[in-house]
Scaffold this motif. Structure first.
Motif, PDB file in Angstrom:
ATOM      1  N   LEU A   1       0.919  -0.733  -0.132  1.00 26.63           N
ATOM      2  CA  LEU A   1       0.099   0.125  -0.291  1.00 26.63           C
ATOM      3  C   LEU A   1       0.835   1.269   0.157  1.00 26.63           C
ATOM      4  O   LEU A   1       0.392   2.291  -0.436  1.00 26.63           O
ATOM      5  CB  LEU A   1      -0.809  -0.420   1.781  1.00 26.63           C
ATOM      6  CG  LEU A   1      -1.978  -0.791   1.058  1.00 26.63           C
ATOM      7  CD1 LEU A   1      -3.093  -0.779   2.494  1.00 26.63           C
ATOM      8  CD2 LEU A   1      -2.867  -0.305   0.008  1.00 26.63           C
ATOM      9  N   ARG A   2       1.736   1.507   0.590  1.00 26.01           N
ATOM     10  CA  ARG A   2       2.856   1.846   1.231  1.00 26.01           C
ATOM     11  C   ARG A   2       3.677   2.590  -0.114  1.00 26.01           C
ATOM     12  O   ARG A   2       3.785   4.192  -1.010  1.00 26.01           O
ATOM     13  CB  ARG A   2       3.616   2.688   2.070  1.00 26.01           C
ATOM     14  CG  ARG A   2       4.070   3.649   2.987  1.00 26.01           C
ATOM     15  CD  ARG A   2       4.771   2.800   4.228  1.00 26.01           C
ATOM     16  NE  ARG A   2       5.655   2.152   4.146  1.00 26.01           N
ATOM     17  CZ  ARG A   2       5.483   0.807   4.673  1.00 26.01           C
ATOM     18  NH1 ARG A   2       4.757   0.773   5.389  1.00 26.01           N
ATOM     19  NH2 ARG A   2       6.626  -0.303   4.847  1.00 26.01           N
TER      20      ARG A   2
ATOM     21  N   PHE B   1       2.429   1.964  -3.228  1.00 28.57           N
ATOM     22  CA  PHE B   1       1.505   2.215  -4.578  1.00 28.57           C
ATOM     23  C   PHE B   1       2.172   0.630  -5.494  1.00 28.57           C
ATOM     24  O   PHE B   1       2.034   1.479  -6.446  1.00 28.57           O
ATOM     25  CB  PHE B   1       1.361   3.217  -5.255  1.00 28.57           C
ATOM     26  CG  PHE B   1       1.042   4.577  -4.360  1.00 28.57           C
ATOM     27  CD1 PHE B   1       1.553   5.186  -3.286  1.00 28.57           C
ATOM     28  CD2 PHE B   1      -0.074   4.994  -4.966  1.00 28.57           C
ATOM     29  CE1 PHE B   1       1.005   6.273  -2.188  1.00 28.57           C
ATOM     30  CE2 PHE B   1      -0.550   5.841  -3.993  1.00 28.57           C
ATOM     31  CZ  PHE B   1      -0.416   6.716  -3.255  1.00 28.57           C
TER      32      PHE B   1
ATOM     33  N   SER C   1      -4.818   9.327   3.269  1.00 30.14           N
ATOM     34  CA  SER C   1      -3.931   9.960   3.752  1.00 30.14           C
ATOM     35  C   SER C   1      -4.151   9.823   5.419  1.00 30.14           C
ATOM     36  O   SER C   1      -4.767  10.352   5.380  1.00 30.14           O
ATOM     37  CB  SER C   1      -3.928  10.540   2.680  1.00 30.14           C
ATOM     38  OG  SER C   1      -4.283  11.536   3.066  1.00 30.14           O
TER      39      SER C   1
ATOM     40  N   MET D   1      -1.611   6.513  -0.037  1.00 30.64           N
ATOM     41  CA  MET D   1      -2.251   5.521  -0.955  1.00 30.64           C
ATOM     42  C   MET D   1      -3.448   5.398  -1.152  1.00 30.64           C
ATOM     43  O   MET D   1      -3.580   6.389  -1.471  1.00 30.64           O
ATOM     44  CB  MET D   1      -2.481   4.133   0.673  1.00 30.64           C
ATOM     45  CG  MET D   1      -3.010   4.403   1.457  1.00 30.64           C
ATOM     46  SD  MET D   1      -3.237   3.476   3.119  1.00 30.64           S
ATOM     47  CE  MET D   1      -2.469   3.642   4.146  1.00 30.64           C
TER      48      MET D   1
ATOM     49  N   GLY E   1      -7.280   0.665  -2.084  1.00 29.26           N
ATOM     50  CA  GLY E   1      -5.918  -0.684  -1.845  1.00 29.26           C
ATOM     51  C   GLY E   1      -5.856  -1.395  -0.808  1.00 29.26           C
ATOM     52  O   GLY E   1      -5.681  -2.374  -1.174  1.00 29.26           O
TER      53      GLY E   1
END
Lengths: 169, 943
Positions: A97-98, A100, B44, B58, B62
């Motif tokens: 996630l961090r 992308f 965020s 992110m 996600g």
């Protein structure tokens, strides 16, 4: 009867169903659709789940689209739905996630499963840092992603893998 | 934060628009996927818990994706859908094996009982309207005008004057018995199964055995219309010499004078024997988008209500709904439709392959024959390869003509696309390819012709780049050959001809944008990958490899000749912000971008983003007409275009603009008046306030500050609007107008505005008339495109001359993206585009006809998409390391604080850069993609 475990729960199917695919069982009977169907011939690895044969416990990645139920007799399967307890994300999920790391996300569960197995193995048997890239390539190098070009997947996994090695000293 | 697909605005309602048909009005409701109360990650979430407005840490979608939650159409079954009947049927289609024999029918006598279908539907059992639905194409006004003109001409032509099949409609959805199939992979039958066990068993039994079950006549026959162009074709002739000007965009009598000016070009050239001519002949095979989720969906016709329920992952939900309505519109339709309820899912990849795909029609058709049960149609990968839309194969021939001082004079190009068996969007692709024939350069003369031809092959349509990659392949390799022949530096050659804001395209339309092309070349020249290319090259022979460096530029035109966008921004009673868009996020991250771009106006990112809200346009109450007569001044509720399909390149400029303007409208119409009430400051203006740490306060620090929650309470207490709905139209410029809001008159770059009130069961926003309209000039559609996303690619690669294998060592991409909202998403599109281009340039190969995917036997064992080892994976260049580095040019004032649509931009010039690098390495031009090892060895073997 064919007996196996999925995400900690036991299941049994008649031996006459031994030719059926594991992914179809996960989807049709357990409604576990997090494991994604893509090529259906074991090449893209989007359908990767973790398989271990108790009591050893060490998991290996298997492609559920090309795994017959007959071959999971006595096996414990973990799918993407079963990797995180209580909704908490694994470090590798957080890293994906961090960074992308994925875009459409269809291949992401397969990458998570392969990465988790790799990282658990790395924690149990660390490799030298100079071998880390090759180890990562072995773990996820066969996975196909059409959206991303893989750069961010590798960055994210490397970050988590290095943290594992750091912890191991 | 929650992610919804066409969500609910927190109010149980049905978003509806109405499609008018012969059977009356049919409601269309676009729904979000059924959520299960999942907690979503905030958009965020830095340490401390407060998000930074305008910043995404992110993807908004996600968490759902990384945990394998149900968000793709393929994930769902009837049991997952609230209110659906649980018993589900399954359907799959049998596909045509030939276009040279009459289809006589099926022979399923060899099927064991356990795999026999519950129902078989053949083409001749369908009514004409169902079998051959009239499809609406409302994609690009420039192309559709040409079709209209052709249709008008055809109607005036003498009877029997010409064969007009390409104008008269689509091929049959299912080939009737007694007909010759129109293309390979066309459906010949629909098999329906009432149990999953029987369905799966049948698929296994019948797979790879098509010929056993289909009967064709022995005599040869031919499908109609083969090798005829799908209308319209495109011709751009430009002549700007000695003060005389002629072009598509500027000439009053363009069609009548084309041949005259072709002669003028020839005459001009004949007077310049010193000019240099570089011929080119490039080609590429068709390409499969190979998105990871094969097409799948659910459909259920709830007969008692006349409702067709659909679950689909598509780039064109509104277009699909419209075409499905058209299919079931006739009096003899097998289903009566009062409403279409479409659940629009996140697609598992698209790249254009889900834009106007026939799959939605085939899915809907199955629902008519499942005895009232929901039905699932889900392609496996063999089927997806067999019938899924392809990037059309292309052949481009022509020449560049250049003066001895490097100044380009003429681009002459003929572009032939293999459109396959369906018209789909391939003529539109040809049209854009024609514009892109000018590349990044100023050409005083042009002679470009493009067409998409009807063949028996798998249909081609929209794919990433939409014709641009094909044109740039031709121009950039020809430029490189010319430079090499003349011993000119390839960058110097390009510099001598760069398009600028003052330039005109081959269409004759203005560039009118700050492209920074020269500055981008500066960055390339300064980069070690280019500056040290000779030194890098010298290190490889010792390893038995040869190395080459290639450069190519692209000036991708994004959008169409007129684009309409719609968005809503809402504030909940506790200040929760929701953004809604009609666009579909197919992985490009538009949901994430649209969630953060309101940060500047409303002081916070969105808590929720709903995508695929295709009923928003209907709520605007704007009238949309297709007669191309502008009514900007006399009709305050009129627009030239409602909405179009979702392309990933429409986020950076078009969708962002619409959301931001709508957020400004909400600020002006609700938040400002609320602040006036709370602060007892009736004179307060927008310029007097600013958001600081989530609170609204007066500039200068004096006076009160109010949280968004406090202001939201005031909004609801006072009955101020709880949301704004904005529509925007772009055609070289944004339409503007004055709109009355509760906070005063506000000038906005919107052509439609409505405010949501309170206490409504269904959203029914109050439209506000547009006043003092500024609109683009009536004829700007003739420019074809108005906005550009330039990129320069440099590729360093090695060639193993014993195996023919090419390996990409390094890629440098220099991109002008304008304002960047989420840098990670821009670089992600770059990396994905580089990978896709490397794939189709070097690896992805498939023959046409029944030797290729049309035979139903193709999968990833035969079609090689790049894996990680095929690509450079480091993100920054260093000697000895394989890397792909992206340099994003800084924003300039000329960008007007707006982004560019870059989803295609980086990909577009990678293929010619690779071909140029191979030429640099081995001294030979490989101009037929894919450049396989076999082709390399064959080329090297020639003298």
């Amino acid at each position: 009867m064919i007996a196996f475990i999925v995400n900690g729960l036991p299941h049994e199917v008649d031996e006459s169903r031994g030719d059926e695919r594991l992914i179809d069982f996960l989807h049709d009977e357990l409604n576990l659709t997090g494991t994604k169907f893509c090529c259906g011939v074991g090449i893209c690895r989007a359908c990767t789940v973790a398989a271990s044969r108790p009591p050893n416990g060490a998991a290996t990645p298997i492609v559920s689209c090309s795994t017959a139920l007959s071959s999971v007799d006595g096996v414990s399967i973990v799918t993407i739905e079963g990797v995180s307890e209580g909704g908490a994300l694994l470090p590798v999920q957080q890293a994906f996630l961090r960074h992308f790391a994925f875009q459409c996300g269809y291949c992401a569960p397969g990458f998570v499963m392969a990465a988790k197995i790799f990282l658990d193995g790395l924690a149990a048997a660390p490799v030298a840092r100079e071998e880390l890239d090759q180890a990562i390539q072995q773990a996820i190098g066969s996975h196909i992603c059409r959206c991303t070009g893989y750069v961010r997947y590798y960055e994210a996994l490397r970050e988590v893998a290095e943290a594992v090695l750091d912890k191991k000293g | 934060m929650q992610v919804h697909r066409g969500g609910t605005c927190g109010v149980p309602f049905q978003r509806r628009t109405f499609l008018k048909g012969a059977a009356g009005l049919v409601g269309v409701t676009i729904m979000g996927v059924p959520t299960r109360g999942r907690a979503e990650a905030p958009l965020s979430a830095p340490a401390g818990g407060r998000s930074t407005p305008g910043v995404a840490t992110m993807r908004i979608d996600g968490r759902a994706k990384v945990t394998g939650q149900k968000i793709f159409a393929r994930d769902f079954n009837a049991r997952d859908m609230p209110g659906w009947q649980a018993t589900q049927w399954y359907g799959f289609y049998l596909c045509a094996l030939t276009t040279e024999h009459v289809f006589l029918g099926l022979d399923l006598s060899s099927l064991p009982d356990r795999v026999k279908p519950a129902r078989i539907i053949l083409g001749d059992q369908l009514s004409a309207a169902v079998r051959k639905p009239k499809l609406r194409r409302w994609r690009d006004p420039l192309v559709e005008r040409r079709v209209r003109d052709l249709q008008a001409a055809a109607m005036q032509a003498p009877a029997g004057a010409g064969f007009d099949n390409p104008l008269s409609g689509e091929p049959d959805l299912i080939v009737p018995r007694g007909n010759v199939p129109d293309f390979l992979g066309q459906a010949v039958a629909l098999l329906m199964f009432d149990s999953i066990a029987r369905y799966r068993a049948a698929k296994r039994f019948m797979q790879f055995r098509d010929a056993e079950f289909q009967i064709y006549a022995l005599d040869s026959a031919a499908a109609k219309g083969m090798n005829a162009p799908f209308p319209p074709t495109t011709t751009y002739v430009k002549y700007f010499q000695g003060g005389e000007t002629f072009s598509y965009a500027t000439a009053n009598n363009y069609k009548d004078e084309i041949n005259n000016y072709k002669d003028r070009i020839a005459t001009f050239l004949s007077g310049h024997k010193e000019f240099l001519t570089q011929e080119f002949d490039v080609s590429r095979i068709a390409m499969d988008p190979m998105f990871m989720e094969p097409e799948a969906g659910l459909a259920w016709h709830e007969a008692a209500l006349g409702t067709l329920h659909l679950v689909l992952g598509t780039q064109s939900p509104d277009g699909d709904a419209s075409n499905i309505k058209s299919m079931f519109d006739a009096a003899d339709s097998p289903v009566r439709l009062k409403e279409i309820r479409l659940t629009s899912c996140y697609p598992g990849g698209g790249f254009g392959g889900r834009d106007s795909s026939p799959f939605s029609l085939l899915l809907a058709l199955a629902a008519a024959f499942s005895d009232g049960h929901p039905v699932k149609v889900a392609y496996d990968r063999f089927e997806q390869f067999r019938v899924g839309l392809k990037r059309p194969a292309a052949a481009l021939q022509g020449a560049l003509v250049c003066a001895p001082d490097m100044k380009l004079q003429l681009v002459r190009m003929t572009i032939n696309l293999d459109g396959g068996g369906l018209k789909n969007l391939s003529p539109y692709v040809a049209s854009l390819a024609s514009l892109c024939a000018g590349g990044s350069y100023e050409f005083p003369m042009a002679n470009v012709f493009a067409q998409s031809v009807h063949t028996r092959n798998i249909p081609g349509g929209s794919q990433r780049g939409f014709g641009g990659p094909e044109a740039f392949l031709a121009v950039e390799t020809a430029l490189d050959d010319l430079a090499a022949a003349q011993k000119w530096d390839p960058i110097a050659m390009r510099r001598a001809n760069l398009a600028t804001a003052a330039s005109l395209t081959v269409v004759g339309g203005p560039i009118a944008q700050d492209l920074q092309l020269a500055e981008m070349l500066d960055r390339v020249e300064a980069h070690p990958l280019w500056a040290q290319r000779d030194q890098i090259k010298s290190s490889y022979p010792a390893r038995g490899l040869v190395y080459g460096t290639g450069i190519a530029m692209s000036l991708q035109a994004y959008g169409t000749s007129g684009d309409g966008m719609v968005a809503a921004v809402l504030i909940g009673p506790e200040g929760r912000l929701t953004v809604q868009s009609d666009a579909v996020d197919m992985g490009n991250g538009s949901a994430t971008t649209l969630g953060v771009v309101i940060g500047g106006s409303l002081g916070a990112n969105a808590d929720q983003v709903d995508m695929g809200c295709s009923t928003l346009f209907g709520q605007t109450r704007l009238e949309e007409s297709t007669d191309y007569i502008p009514h900007w001044k006399d009709r305050p509720f009129w627009t030239a275009k409602g909405v179009g399909s979702s392309s990933a390149c429409l986020t950076g400029l078009h969708q962002v603009h619409t959301v931001q303007q709508t957020a400004t409208a909400l600020m002006a119409g609700a938040v400002l008046p609320a602040a006036r009430i709370v602060w007892k400051r009736p004179d307060l203006q927008l310029a007097d306030v600013e958001w600081v740490d989530g609170s609204l306060r007066e500039r200068g620090g004096a006076g009160r500050a109010s949280s968004r929650a406090e202001l939201a309470k005031a909004i609801y207490d006072a009955g101020l609007p709880r949301g704004a709905l904005g529509h925007a139209y772009f055609q070289s410029k944004w339409v503007e107008g004055d709109f009355e809001t509760p906070g005063g008159t506000r000038r906005l770059s919107l052509d439609g505005l409505a405010f949501y009130g309170h206490g409504q069961d269904k959203p029914n926003p109050n439209p506000v008339p547009r006043q003092n309209t500024f609109a683009p000039d009536a004829d700007v559609w003739r420019y074809s495109r108005f906005v550009w996303a330039p990129c320069v690619n440099v590729v360093g690669l090695t060639v193993d001359t014993t195996t023919g294998r090419v390996q990409i060592e390094n890629v440098l991409s220099v991109l002008n993206a304008g304002r960047v909202y989420v840098p990670e998403l821009v670089s992600g599109q770059s990396q994905g585009g580089v990978a896709m281009a490397i794939g189709y340039t070097l690896f992805e190969d498939m023959p046409v006809g029944m030797a290729g995917p049309a035979n139903g036997r193709w999968n990833l064992d035969k079609y090689h998409v790049p894996r990680a080892e095929d690509l450079p994976l480091s993100a920054s260049y260093a000697p000895g390391r394989r890397a792909q580095e992206l340099i994003v040019m800084p924003e300039t004032p000329g960008d007007n604080a707006e982004g560019r649509g870059i989803a295609e931009a980086v990909m577009c010039s990678v293929a010619p850069a690779i071909s140029n690098a191979i030429r640099d390495a081995v001294g030979r031009r490989f101009a037929s993609l894919p450049i396989t090892p076999a082709k390399v060895l064959q080329g090297l073997a020639q003298p």
